[in-house]
Scaffold this active site. Sequence first.
Site: not given
Ligand code: GAR
Length: 213
Positions: A112, A139, A110, A148
């Site tokens: 995060h 991360s 994942n 997480d």
């Molecule tokens: C990213 O910033 C990722 O790190 C976060 O969601 C966004 C997705 O962006 N993930 C989380 O918060 C998971 N807990 P994207 O759809 O443009 O890749």
Amino acid sequence: MPAPLRVAVLVSGRGSNLQALIAAQRSGALPIDIVVVASNKPAAEGLRHAQDAGIATVALDATGRRDRAAYDAELFARIAAFTPDLIVLAGFMRVLDAAVLGPWAGRIINIHPSLLPKYPGLHTHQRALDAGDALHGASVHFVTAELDGGPVLACSEIAIETGDDADALAARLLPREHVLLCRCVQWIAEGRVAWQDDRLHFDGAPLTDVLRV
Ligand code: GAR
């Protein structure tokens, strides 16, 4: 040449990390085959990116599904049908049931948007600002039933600057996320990462510190 790593990507929204993986694969930089992109949100933009790239998609609407375990089991059965070697959660905004994760231990990662173990969960950019942190980042970790909480493989750090708000931080971090995720998937595809005896190994040696990208 070994066969490319078969990768399933799970998204809930925009899908920019997915796009980065697709672009890296296409450029020849990433020895992977994205075999399916799945989402809990049928309208997720990420599903459209996958379709545009000719990648198979699974859209399994979670709305109104009260039985979380049954939903997760169905989603993972649909994904498993594509026989991925690795599952990548790239902006997948659901907590997964421990029962579906078991068979995938060490094969699901994942990304995060925080420097874990700081700020698991939501609103990570605002929480870093509220805490007065000098550094923020993203991360990549292996997924366990703890939110997480699985072992962190690598992170990417950015400085928090005067005048930053959550949106500015998120925007500055996002391109770093793309590089971080691609690098981690590349290391895994090259067979450089293993999770053995409860510990991450990199190039055959136990990882003593989180890798920095
Ligand atoms: C990213 O910033 C990722 O790190 C976060 O969601 C966004 C997705 O962006 N993930 C989380 O918060 C998971 N807990 P994207 O759809 O443009 O890749």
